[in-house]
Motif scaffolding. Structure first.
Motif, short mmCIF file in Angstrom:
data_model
loop_
_atom_site.label_atom_id
_atom_site.label_comp_id
_atom_site.label_asym_id
_atom_site.label_seq_id
_atom_site.Cartn_x
_atom_site.Cartn_y
_atom_site.Cartn_z
N GLY A 74 -0.44 -14.17 -22.08
CA GLY A 74 -1.86 -14.32 -21.78
C GLY A 74 -2.40 -13.20 -20.92
N LEU A 75 -1.69 -12.05 -20.88
CA LEU A 75 -2.11 -10.89 -20.09
C LEU A 75 -2.35 -11.27 -18.62
N MET A 76 -1.34 -11.88 -18.02
CA MET A 76 -1.40 -12.20 -16.60
C MET A 76 -0.40 -11.34 -15.84
N LEU A 77 -0.87 -10.72 -14.79
CA LEU A 77 -0.01 -9.89 -13.94
C LEU A 77 -0.04 -10.51 -12.54
N GLY A 78 1.11 -10.97 -12.08
CA GLY A 78 1.19 -11.64 -10.79
C GLY A 78 1.80 -10.75 -9.72
N LEU A 79 1.33 -10.97 -8.49
CA LEU A 79 1.79 -10.16 -7.37
C LEU A 79 1.87 -11.06 -6.14
N ASN A 80 3.05 -11.14 -5.53
CA ASN A 80 3.19 -11.90 -4.28
C ASN A 80 2.51 -11.16 -3.14
N THR A 81 1.96 -11.93 -2.20
CA THR A 81 1.38 -11.30 -1.01
C THR A 81 2.46 -10.53 -0.24
N GLY A 82 3.71 -11.01 -0.32
CA GLY A 82 4.80 -10.30 0.36
C GLY A 82 5.01 -8.90 -0.17
N THR A 83 4.75 -8.69 -1.46
CA THR A 83 4.88 -7.36 -2.04
C THR A 83 3.87 -6.41 -1.42
N ILE A 84 2.65 -6.90 -1.24
CA ILE A 84 1.60 -6.07 -0.63
C ILE A 84 1.92 -5.78 0.83
N LEU A 85 2.35 -6.80 1.55
CA LEU A 85 2.63 -6.61 2.98
C LEU A 85 3.83 -5.70 3.22
N GLN A 86 4.80 -5.69 2.30
CA GLN A 86 5.99 -4.85 2.48
C GLN A 86 5.77 -3.42 2.01
N ALA A 87 4.69 -3.20 1.28
CA ALA A 87 4.39 -1.84 0.81
C ALA A 87 3.82 -1.00 1.95
N ASP A 88 4.15 0.28 1.96
CA ASP A 88 3.66 1.18 3.00
C ASP A 88 2.42 1.95 2.58
N THR A 89 2.18 2.05 1.29
CA THR A 89 1.04 2.83 0.80
C THR A 89 0.42 2.12 -0.40
N PRO A 90 -0.85 2.42 -0.69
CA PRO A 90 -1.46 1.88 -1.91
C PRO A 90 -0.66 2.28 -3.14
N ASN A 91 -0.12 3.50 -3.14
CA ASN A 91 0.60 4.00 -4.31
C ASN A 91 1.84 3.18 -4.63
N GLU A 92 2.46 2.58 -3.60
CA GLU A 92 3.62 1.72 -3.86
C GLU A 92 3.19 0.46 -4.60
N VAL A 93 2.07 -0.13 -4.19
CA VAL A 93 1.57 -1.32 -4.89
C VAL A 93 1.17 -0.95 -6.32
N ILE A 94 0.50 0.19 -6.46
CA ILE A 94 0.08 0.65 -7.79
C ILE A 94 1.31 0.87 -8.67
N GLY A 95 2.38 1.43 -8.08
CA GLY A 95 3.59 1.68 -8.85
C GLY A 95 4.20 0.39 -9.39
N VAL A 96 4.25 -0.64 -8.53
CA VAL A 96 4.78 -1.93 -8.96
C VAL A 96 3.92 -2.52 -10.08
N MET A 97 2.59 -2.43 -9.92
CA MET A 97 1.70 -2.98 -10.95
C MET A 97 1.80 -2.17 -12.24
N ALA A 98 2.02 -0.86 -12.12
CA ALA A 98 2.20 -0.03 -13.32
C ALA A 98 3.46 -0.45 -14.06
N HIS A 99 4.53 -0.74 -13.30
CA HIS A 99 5.77 -1.22 -13.91
C HIS A 99 5.52 -2.53 -14.67
N GLU A 100 4.81 -3.47 -14.04
CA GLU A 100 4.52 -4.75 -14.70
C GLU A 100 3.61 -4.55 -15.90
N THR A 101 2.72 -3.56 -15.82
CA THR A 101 1.89 -3.24 -16.98
C THR A 101 2.76 -2.77 -18.13
N GLY A 102 3.86 -2.08 -17.80
CA GLY A 102 4.81 -1.68 -18.83
C GLY A 102 5.39 -2.88 -19.55
#
Length: 455
Positions: A74-102
């Motif tokens: 159903g084209l759902m991409l989920g992200l835990n708040t812990g993933t955002i809090l543990q990331a040091d830069t926006p690019n790290e969050v974007i990288g994880v979401m890009a992987h899930e987009t894959g």
């Protein structure tokens, strides 16, 4: 606001703070206009190059301190708040979401052999329904559906193969490069948690249980991305600022006591004050929170989310009439945000003024034009109609609420009752009939419809 499935600023339910939730309840799905907008700004360019319509991809924010991200049917991409809090830069969050987009673009949630062998495909359909119910503002019903499907347990069972992980890595890196972004964040994020590889599986973060990690994989990724033209592209100051605000907001709602220590009162930055204001609100010091918000509004008089937060605090602490003005301002500043309109509609329909209640109904209906599957908006609309004695519309709105939640038996029952309140062949009578027909009607239901010529 953040809402663990309520509305507006941060809603957890109509009268519960959006991001507020007890640790005993476990993970919750959250709604927050500001955070959703920030995440979409970051990842929409990736969806575009992946040939996915950004408007069709739902980003689900899960209130859970552990690191996890996932892609579902159903084209759902989920992200835990812990993933955002543990990331040091926006690019790290974007990288994880890009992987899930894959994973999404590769159809991995649907094609996974492990899922098929485990008989998880039917469960995923139920799981997706529960996710949707919660993400659209019906936490209790969503929780019930998810409980029936073993939702969070299912996420843990969605183990991608190493081949799928490699393909998602390659696809994600390709999407980032095509969008003119650096893929460095994906490697730096993985590299921080390289130690997870040696831990017993039960001790790993959920993300690294479902997404096998290895040093070889990290180094292969590093070698690939360092040779790409956009490797050196850095996060913009604006992206960093929004990232810091997003983290501060999540901290304030989910870790209020910790936030009051983490964000010093000697730190004059906007994110620090934002986190503290939210934390004071969460720790039942609304006046202190409101005082801080007023100061921030003098500095940012056109920030819709500050007005949203102010209105939410006033509403939840019983100062409903006072909540109207800031909520109106938030809608004025961001008229396309359905959650902000739902907040305003909720407040107006709770006032002892028939004209304002009618205006509140109009606001809820307008919000439903853009989010017609928002269960919370339908619930509030039903309450507003019931308050004014319009039983037919109250029954019909309740039928709509249960229908979008997937509770078809309840939906059908309320639609049957609503149908009796409207003139035959009226638009509302026909809508109630449609809901009955689409809600797995019994043979007796069909015979009753046939008797009056509805089928």
């Amino acid at each position: 606001m953040i809402s663990a499935l309520a509305v507006g600023s941060m809603l957890l339910a109509p009268l519960t703070p959006a991001f507020a939730q007890s640790q005993e309840r476990g993970p919750s799905l959250l709604r927050d206009t500001e955070i959703e907008e920030t995440l979409h700004e970051e990842v929409d360019p990736i969806f575009v190059v992946a040939k996915l319509d950004p408007k069709r991809v739902r980003i689900l924010l899960v209130g859970d301190p552990t690191i996890n991200a996932f892609a579902t049917q159903g084209l759902m991409l989920g992200l835990n708040t812990g993933t955002i809090l543990q990331a040091d830069t926006p690019n790290e969050v974007i990288g994880v979401m890009a992987h899930e987009t894959g994973h999404l673009a590769g159809g991995h949630p649907v094609r996974s052999g492990e899922m098929t062998r485990a008989g998880l495909k039917p469960m995923l359909l139920t799981m997706g329904l529960g996710v949707l119910a919660m993400a659209l503002g019906a936490p209790d019903a969503g929780a019930a559906l998810i409980g029936n499907s073993g939702y969070f347990g299912t996420l843990g069972a969605l183990t991608y193969s190493r081949e799928q992980e490699s393909r998602a890595d390659q696809a994600g890196v390709g999407f980032l490069e095509a969008a003119g972004m650096s893929a460095e964040g994906l490697v730096t994020f993985f590299d921080k948690f390289r130690y997870q590889e040696v831990l017993d599986e039960s001790r790993r973060y959920p993300f690294f249980r479902s997404h096998p990690l290895s040093s070889d994989r990290i180094e292969a990724l590093r070698a690939k991305i360092e040779a790409l033209p956009h490797y050196g592209v850095k996060d913009s100051p604006e992206a960093i600022a929004k990232f810091q605000i997003m983290k501060a907001k999540i901290d304030g709602f989910m870790n209020p006591s910790l936030s009051l220590r983490k964000y010093s009162d000697k730190d004059p930055s906007f994110p620090a004050r934002y986190a503290r204001a939210i934390a004071y609100y969460q720790t039942r010091e609304p006046d202190r929170a409101l005082k801080m918000i007023e100061v921030m509004l003098t500095e940012q008089p056109n920030n819709p989310y500050l007005y949203e937060l102010k209105g939410q605090i006033l509403f939840e602490y019983g100062r409903i009439a006072e909540a109207e003005a800031p909520q109106r301002k938030s809608v004025e500043l961001k008229p396309d945000a359905a959650l902000l309109r739902i907040n305003l509609g909720q407040t107006l329909t709770n006032l002892d003024d028939k004209a304002k209640r009618a205006e509140g109904v109009a606001e809820l209906k307008r919000a439903l034009l853009s989010e017609d599957d928002n269960a919370e908006a339908w619930r509030l609309l039903a309450l507003a109609y019931a308050r004014d004695g319009d039983e037919g519309q109250a029954e019909l709105a309740t039928a709509e609420q249960y229908f979008v939640m997937g509770a078809l038996a309840n939906s059908r029952q309320f639609a049957i009752r609503a149908r009796q309140e409207f003139p035959k062949d009226s638009i509302y009578w026909r809508r109630a009939t449609d809901i009955i027909l689409a809600s797995d009607p019994t043979d007796e239901d069909l015979r009753a419809l046939a008797r009056d010529g509805s089928t």
